[in-house]
Motif scaffolding. Sequence first.
Motif, PDB file in Angstrom:
ATOM      1  N   LEU A  84      -0.183  -4.463   8.581  1.00  0.00           N
ATOM      2  CA  LEU A  84       0.202  -5.874   8.577  1.00  0.00           C
ATOM      3  C   LEU A  84       1.262  -6.165   7.522  1.00  0.00           C
ATOM      4  O   LEU A  84       2.171  -6.962   7.742  1.00  0.00           O
ATOM      5  N   ILE A  85       1.140  -5.529   6.366  1.00  0.00           N
ATOM      6  CA  ILE A  85       2.050  -5.817   5.268  1.00  0.00           C
ATOM      7  C   ILE A  85       3.399  -5.125   5.454  1.00  0.00           C
ATOM      8  O   ILE A  85       4.452  -5.728   5.237  1.00  0.00           O
ATOM      9  N   ARG A  86       3.389  -3.874   5.914  1.00  0.00           N
ATOM     10  CA  ARG A  86       4.617  -3.081   5.889  1.00  0.00           C
ATOM     11  C   ARG A  86       5.297  -2.942   7.254  1.00  0.00           C
ATOM     12  O   ARG A  86       6.506  -2.837   7.326  1.00  0.00           O
ATOM     13  N   THR A  87       4.527  -2.922   8.335  1.00  0.00           N
ATOM     14  CA  THR A  87       5.159  -2.786   9.663  1.00  0.00           C
ATOM     15  C   THR A  87       4.455  -3.674  10.685  1.00  0.00           C
ATOM     16  O   THR A  87       3.897  -3.209  11.678  1.00  0.00           O
ATOM     17  N   PRO A  88       4.451  -4.984  10.423  1.00  0.00           N
ATOM     18  CA  PRO A  88       3.671  -5.907  11.263  1.00  0.00           C
ATOM     19  C   PRO A  88       4.157  -5.983  12.706  1.00  0.00           C
ATOM     20  O   PRO A  88       3.356  -6.245  13.610  1.00  0.00           O
ATOM     21  N   HIS A  89       5.454  -5.763  12.946  1.00  0.00           N
ATOM     22  CA  HIS A  89       5.977  -5.903  14.311  1.00  0.00           C
ATOM     23  C   HIS A  89       5.481  -4.792  15.230  1.00  0.00           C
ATOM     24  O   HIS A  89       5.460  -4.965  16.452  1.00  0.00           O
ATOM     25  N   LEU A  90       5.076  -3.667  14.659  1.00  0.00           N
ATOM     26  CA  LEU A  90       4.505  -2.602  15.484  1.00  0.00           C
ATOM     27  C   LEU A  90       3.168  -3.066  16.077  1.00  0.00           C
ATOM     28  O   LEU A  90       2.868  -2.824  17.250  1.00  0.00           O
ATOM     29  N   VAL A  91       2.373  -3.748  15.275  1.00  0.00           N
ATOM     30  CA  VAL A  91       1.100  -4.298  15.756  1.00  0.00           C
ATOM     31  C   VAL A  91       1.355  -5.361  16.818  1.00  0.00           C
ATOM     32  O   VAL A  91       0.705  -5.385  17.876  1.00  0.00           O
ATOM     33  N   PRO A 107       0.830  -1.202   0.000  1.00  0.00           N
ATOM     34  CA  PRO A 107       0.000   0.000   0.000  1.00  0.00           C
ATOM     35  C   PRO A 107       0.868   1.259   0.000  1.00  0.00           C
ATOM     36  O   PRO A 107       1.899   1.326   0.672  1.00  0.00           O
ATOM     37  N   HIS A 108       0.444   2.259  -0.776  1.00  0.00           N
ATOM     38  CA  HIS A 108       1.165   3.525  -0.889  1.00  0.00           C
ATOM     39  C   HIS A 108       0.963   4.341   0.386  1.00  0.00           C
ATOM     40  O   HIS A 108      -0.159   4.457   0.882  1.00  0.00           O
ATOM     41  N   VAL A 109       2.048   4.895   0.926  1.00  0.00           N
ATOM     42  CA  VAL A 109       1.998   5.638   2.187  1.00  0.00           C
ATOM     43  C   VAL A 109       2.447   7.075   1.964  1.00  0.00           C
ATOM     44  O   VAL A 109       3.469   7.324   1.314  1.00  0.00           O
ATOM     45  N   LEU A 110       1.687   8.037   2.516  1.00  0.00           N
ATOM     46  CA  LEU A 110       2.039   9.456   2.533  1.00  0.00           C
ATOM     47  C   LEU A 110       1.903   9.949   3.962  1.00  0.00           C
ATOM     48  O   LEU A 110       1.303   9.278   4.803  1.00  0.00           O
ATOM     49  N   ARG A 111       2.426  11.140   4.235  1.00  0.00           N
ATOM     50  CA  ARG A 111       2.272  11.656   5.595  1.00  0.00           C
ATOM     51  C   ARG A 111       2.305  13.170   5.611  1.00  0.00           C
ATOM     52  O   ARG A 111       2.860  13.817   4.729  1.00  0.00           O
ATOM     53  N   ILE A 112       1.681  13.701   6.653  1.00  0.00           N
ATOM     54  CA  ILE A 112       1.783  15.107   7.016  1.00  0.00           C
ATOM     55  C   ILE A 112       2.331  15.133   8.438  1.00  0.00           C
ATOM     56  O   ILE A 112       1.762  14.506   9.334  1.00  0.00           O
ATOM     57  N   GLY A 113       3.432  15.835   8.664  1.00  0.00           N
ATOM     58  CA  GLY A 113       4.009  15.857  10.003  1.00  0.00           C
ATOM     59  C   GLY A 113       4.929  14.676  10.234  1.00  0.00           C
ATOM     60  O   GLY A 113       5.383  14.008   9.302  1.00  0.00           O
ATOM     61  N   PRO A 114       5.212  14.366  11.510  1.00  0.00           N
ATOM     62  CA  PRO A 114       6.217  13.336  11.828  1.00  0.00           C
ATOM     63  C   PRO A 114       5.736  11.936  11.478  1.00  0.00           C
ATOM     64  O   PRO A 114       4.543  11.633  11.505  1.00  0.00           O
ATOM     65  N   ALA A 115       6.700  11.084  11.137  1.00  0.00           N
ATOM     66  CA  ALA A 115       6.400   9.682  10.854  1.00  0.00           C
ATOM     67  C   ALA A 115       6.462   8.888  12.149  1.00  0.00           C
ATOM     68  O   ALA A 115       7.499   8.853  12.805  1.00  0.00           O
ATOM     69  N   ARG A 116       5.379   8.299  12.508  1.00  0.00           N
ATOM     70  CA  ARG A 116       5.338   7.446  13.695  1.00  0.00           C
ATOM     71  C   ARG A 116       4.952   6.024  13.295  1.00  0.00           C
ATOM     72  O   ARG A 116       5.789   5.132  13.222  1.00  0.00           O
ATOM     73  N   LEU A 117       3.687   5.825  12.996  1.00  0.00           N
ATOM     74  CA  LEU A 117       3.247   4.505  12.542  1.00  0.00           C
ATOM     75  C   LEU A 117       3.884   4.141  11.201  1.00  0.00           C
ATOM     76  O   LEU A 117       4.003   2.958  10.868  1.00  0.00           O
ATOM     77  N   THR A 118       4.265   5.159  10.419  1.00  0.00           N
ATOM     78  CA  THR A 118       4.828   4.906   9.091  1.00  0.00           C
ATOM     79  C   THR A 118       6.337   5.140   9.045  1.00  0.00           C
ATOM     80  O   THR A 118       6.914   5.238   7.965  1.00  0.00           O
ATOM     81  N   GLY A 138      -1.620  -9.567   3.754  1.00  0.00           N
ATOM     82  CA  GLY A 138      -1.501  -9.233   5.162  1.00  0.00           C
ATOM     83  C   GLY A 138      -1.391 -10.462   6.046  1.00  0.00           C
ATOM     84  O   GLY A 138      -0.621 -10.471   7.023  1.00  0.00           O
ATOM     85  N   GLU A 139      -2.137 -11.505   5.731  1.00  0.00           N
ATOM     86  CA  GLU A 139      -2.065 -12.742   6.520  1.00  0.00           C
ATOM     87  C   GLU A 139      -0.677 -13.358   6.412  1.00  0.00           C
ATOM     88  O   GLU A 139      -0.084 -13.780   7.417  1.00  0.00           O
ATOM     89  N   LEU A 156       9.183   3.664   6.333  1.00  0.00           N
ATOM     90  CA  LEU A 156       8.558   3.105   5.137  1.00  0.00           C
ATOM     91  C   LEU A 156       8.915   3.864   3.866  1.00  0.00           C
ATOM     92  O   LEU A 156       8.542   3.443   2.775  1.00  0.00           O
ATOM     93  N   ASP A 157       9.656   4.986   4.005  1.00  0.00           N
ATOM     94  CA  ASP A 157      10.173   5.657   2.813  1.00  0.00           C
ATOM     95  C   ASP A 157      11.269   4.825   2.155  1.00  0.00           C
ATOM     96  O   ASP A 157      11.516   4.936   0.956  1.00  0.00           O
ATOM     97  N   HIS A 158      11.938   4.015   2.944  1.00  0.00           N
ATOM     98  CA  HIS A 158      13.118   3.303   2.450  1.00  0.00           C
ATOM     99  C   HIS A 158      12.921   1.789   2.394  1.00  0.00           C
ATOM    100  O   HIS A 158      13.727   1.101   1.759  1.00  0.00           O
ATOM    101  N   CYS A 159      11.907   1.275   3.057  1.00  0.00           N
ATOM    102  CA  CYS A 159      11.689  -0.178   3.103  1.00  0.00           C
ATOM    103  C   CYS A 159      10.275  -0.510   2.652  1.00  0.00           C
ATOM    104  O   CYS A 159       9.325   0.173   3.022  1.00  0.00           O
ATOM    105  N   ARG A 160      10.155  -1.570   1.886  1.00  0.00           N
ATOM    106  CA  ARG A 160       8.821  -2.038   1.529  1.00  0.00           C
ATOM    107  C   ARG A 160       8.151  -2.674   2.744  1.00  0.00           C
ATOM    108  O   ARG A 160       6.944  -2.566   2.927  1.00  0.00           O
ATOM    109  N   ARG A 161       8.956  -3.332   3.555  1.00  0.00           N
ATOM    110  CA  ARG A 161       8.446  -3.980   4.764  1.00  0.00           C
ATOM    111  C   ARG A 161       9.550  -3.978   5.808  1.00  0.00           C
ATOM    112  O   ARG A 161      10.704  -4.302   5.510  1.00  0.00           O
TER     113      ARG A 161
END
Length: 506
Positions: free
Chosen positions: A102-109, A7-18, A135-136, A21-26
């Motif tokens: 689930l796909i890009r930062t599963p360990h945070l969950v 999934p394509h990710v964008l952000r406004i402000g600081p990156a926390r949950l994301t 995601g599974e 992800l600018d440099h890694c697919r997962r």
Amino acid sequence: MIPHTVPHVLRIGPARLTAGLDHCRRLDLPAHRTLHGEPVPRDLDTLIAQVDEVDLRGRGGAAFPFARKLRAVAEASGSRERVVLVNAAEGEPASAKDAMLLIRTPHLVLDGALLAAEALRAKEVVVATAEGEVGEASIAAAVAERRAANIAGASESRISIRVVGVPERFITGEGGALVRGVNGLEAVPPGRKRRASESGVDGLPTLLSNAETFAQLAILAELGAAGYAEVGTEREPGTLLFSVAGSAVVEAPSGTPLADVLDLCEAEIGDGVLVGGYHGAWLSAATAVATELSREGLRLAGGSLGAGIVVPLGESTCPIGEAARVAAYLAAQSSGQCGPCRLGLPELARTLRALTEGSGSTDSVRRAVRAIERRGACFHPDGTARFVLSALDAFDTDIALHLEHGSCGRPIRGVLPLPEAEEEPEYRLDVDWTRCEGHGLCAHLLPEFVDLDAYGFPSFRAVPAWMAKEARRAVEMCPALALRLARTDGTPAPASPLRLVGSGVT
């Protein structure tokens, strides 16, 4: 495990949950630990105090206070075992944020879920997600990474992690339906409200919240309450994830203007914006421009944060036609267990479709809404009613054109995301007239598909696939054994198991 597409990710402000992800697919486990470190377990009182301080709410739609859920599970369980259940089913076609996690930062969950499990002394973490999807596979790979790295330690190792795939349907993400699915039953709402905190997975007290909520918990533990509250509003600190137009996931601080998020995505408001998802509400263009993305900001605008879904309509499609598409989808996605779903939702979809054809009226739509509101076995009828009523208010000008000219002059382009239509079988009820005695029970059980003539004998209409279960029930209960169910293409319908009372045979 590196997915081919993410999934394509964008952000406004600081990156926390994301973050990252600018440099890694997962983010695999080493990359995740480099960015976020290893969470320090907290006792239950400390965790609840931290959650209370920032007023962390569930991010799945209901915005229920997370601290209250923690307390409820702790108080309901006594000395019994407990379970943490991550709801990542995400059955809404317009939502992508939980799948992104689930796909890009599963360990945070997983970090957030394990923090809660450790505080509650739970025996198990269960992650429920759409079966057969990326995601599974990603979250299952994350669990395997942790086992292989042997980094859990004694406390975490006693907490098992299980990934369960459930059918990808709109209603599967409803709490009761999800618990049933995880327990090996059909993933439909149970009819009677039963709190997961009292009886959830395997009948045990269960902490149930969605994937983003647990990811937010991990970020809160990492930053502390003060650091977490450095962005966002005073009453709603932190960042939020938004699924925008079904194609991008945006992380933005609470209180960010809706217009800024749409500008970032180069999305055109047009006739209005849907917020909160298909159980959410439409905002007119004028309202959307002045709206802030927070629980309070959206409430003042007449919408809700819901599951963090934002879909701008643009100007090239027919607004009321788009709403009618979704209403028909929601009617077909019901479990068909109660009258408002079985009878009311198809009727609501028909009245809205008639409006798009210029042959209906807003009064008939509102009457159909009144027939289902606050009468369902779950929130699905109420959520659908909310969606439809907000469309009547937001698109009154477009509706006037339809009623006057039969159309607004624009095609229905399918801007609102829906799953690809699968060709479902259609069924018919056949009758053996040598047996039928005109009891009329079939018409009582299936009033929307069976008509009785003046002598009490039935005639039948085609039965859609989602009502096949109820049609089989009518066949099984016919006193004269005169009915059978068949597909309209001539092939036999699959039989349902009958329990022969007293025989021990199923």
